[in-house]
Design an enzyme around this catalytic site. Structure first.
Site, short mmCIF file in Angstrom:
data_model
loop_
_atom_site.label_atom_id
_atom_site.label_comp_id
_atom_site.label_asym_id
_atom_site.label_seq_id
_atom_site.Cartn_x
_atom_site.Cartn_y
_atom_site.Cartn_z
N ARG A 1 0.96 -0.95 -0.24
CA ARG A 1 -0.08 0.48 0.19
C ARG A 1 0.75 1.40 0.21
NH1 ARG A 1 -2.83 -4.06 2.59
NH2 ARG A 1 -1.59 -3.80 4.40
N GLU B 1 7.08 -11.48 14.34
CA GLU B 1 6.42 -12.99 15.71
C GLU B 1 6.86 -14.01 15.63
OE1 GLU B 1 2.00 -11.25 16.43
OE2 GLU B 1 2.02 -12.44 18.58
P1 AMP Z 1 4.60 -2.74 10.90
O1 AMP Z 1 6.20 -3.79 10.92
O2 AMP Z 1 4.05 -4.04 12.18
O3 AMP Z 1 5.37 -2.24 11.17
O4 AMP Z 1 3.29 -3.26 9.68
C1 AMP Z 1 3.09 -2.25 8.89
C2 AMP Z 1 2.84 -3.28 8.25
O5 AMP Z 1 1.90 -3.93 7.64
C3 AMP Z 1 2.23 -1.69 7.08
O6 AMP Z 1 2.45 -2.04 5.61
C4 AMP Z 1 0.61 -2.71 7.02
O7 AMP Z 1 -0.03 -2.10 6.00
C5 AMP Z 1 0.38 -3.57 7.63
N1 AMP Z 1 -0.10 -3.57 9.13
C6 AMP Z 1 0.10 -3.35 10.18
N2 AMP Z 1 -0.01 -3.54 10.95
C7 AMP Z 1 -1.62 -2.98 10.62
C8 AMP Z 1 -3.43 -2.80 11.24
N3 AMP Z 1 -3.53 -3.06 11.92
N4 AMP Z 1 -4.20 -2.62 9.97
C9 AMP Z 1 -3.66 -2.50 8.68
N5 AMP Z 1 -2.64 -3.14 8.64
C10 AMP Z 1 -1.25 -3.09 9.11
#
Ligand code: AMP
Length: 172
Positions: A59, A96
Site C-alpha cells: 500500500r 513475531e
Molecule cells: P509493522 O511492520 O508491524 O509496522 O507493520 C507494517 C505493515 O503491516 C504495513 O505495511 C501495514 O500495511 C501492515 N499493517 C500492520 N498492522 C496493520 C493494521 N492494524 N491495519 C492495517 N495494516 C496493518
C-alpha cells in the site's frame, strides 16, 4: 484531518483474530479524502527537495506514487523477495513468528539524493525499520523522513525507526 480519519474503516479480526485492521480502501475511493491525503503530504515535503520517494509493498506504492508525482520526484519500490526483476539488495528481519525479507533494486537511488520513505501504516515498526536499514546499508543518500498515513501509537513502532524523523497524518 477528520476527512481522512473518517474515511479509514476498521475491520476487526483481520487478517487474524485480535488484529484491528485499518482499511484504507474507503479513503482511496473518496476523491476528496484521497486528494486531501496527498495534498497534506505534498505541502509537508514541497520545499524539502525530495529526489526519490521509496514506497514499501504494497500500500506504500499507492501513496508513494501519487506523492512522487505531485513532488516531481522519482519513485522506487521496496518489495518482498522474488518480485523485483533486476539485481537487488536485501534485508532480512524478524517477525513475531519467523523471518521475512525486503528487497530493492541496486540502481534505485543515486549517491547524494534526498529520499523519503512511505508506507500506509506504522504498526510495530518492523517493516519500516528494515526498510531504513536496507537504504542506509546500501545507498549513500540523505534519508529526509519516513512518512505514514496511519500510526498505531500504542505499538510504539517509532522505536524501530533508528532516530530517522517520522510523520503520520492520523494517529490511533
Ligand atoms: P509493522 O511492520 O508491524 O509496522 O507493520 C507494517 C505493515 O503491516 C504495513 O505495511 C501495514 O500495511 C501492515 N499493517 C500492520 N498492522 C496493520 C493494521 N492494524 N491495519 C492495517 N495494516 C496493518
Amino acid at each position: 484531518m477528520d476527512l481522512i480519519k473518517n474515511a479509514i474503516r476498521d475491520i476487526p479480526d483481520f487478517p487474524k483474530p485480535g488484529i484491528l485492521f485499518k482499511d484504507i480502501t474507503p479513503l482511496l475511493s473518496s476523491a476528496e479524502a484521497f486528494k486531501e491525503t496527498i495534498n497534506v503530504l505534498t505541502s509537508r515535503y514541497a520545499d524539502k527537495k525530495i529526489d526519490m520517494v521509496l514506497g514499501v509493498e504494497a500500500r506504500g506504492f499507492i501513496f508513494g506514487a501519487a506523492l512522487a508525482h505531485a513532488l516531481g520526484a522519482g519513485l522506487a519500490v521496496i518489495r518482498k523477495p522474488g518480485k523485483l526483476p533486476y539485481k537487488t539488495y536485501e534485508k532480512k528481519y524478524t517477525l513475531e513468528y519467523g523471518e521475512d525479507a525486503i528487497q530493492i533494486h541496486q540502481d534505485a537511488c543515486q549517491a547524494g539524493q534526498r529520499v523519503l520513505l512511505i508506507d500506509d501504516v506504522l504498526a510495530t515498526g518492523g517493516t519500516m525499520g528494515a526498510a531504513i536499514s536496507l537504504v542506509k546499508e546500501n545507498f549513500e543518500v540523505e534519508l529526509v523522513e519516513v512518512s505514514f498515513v496511519i500510526e498505531l501509537d500504542f505499538l510504539n513502532g517509532k522505536d524501530q525507526l533508528q532516530g530517522v524523523p517520522s510523520y503520520s497524518l492520523v494517529h490511533y
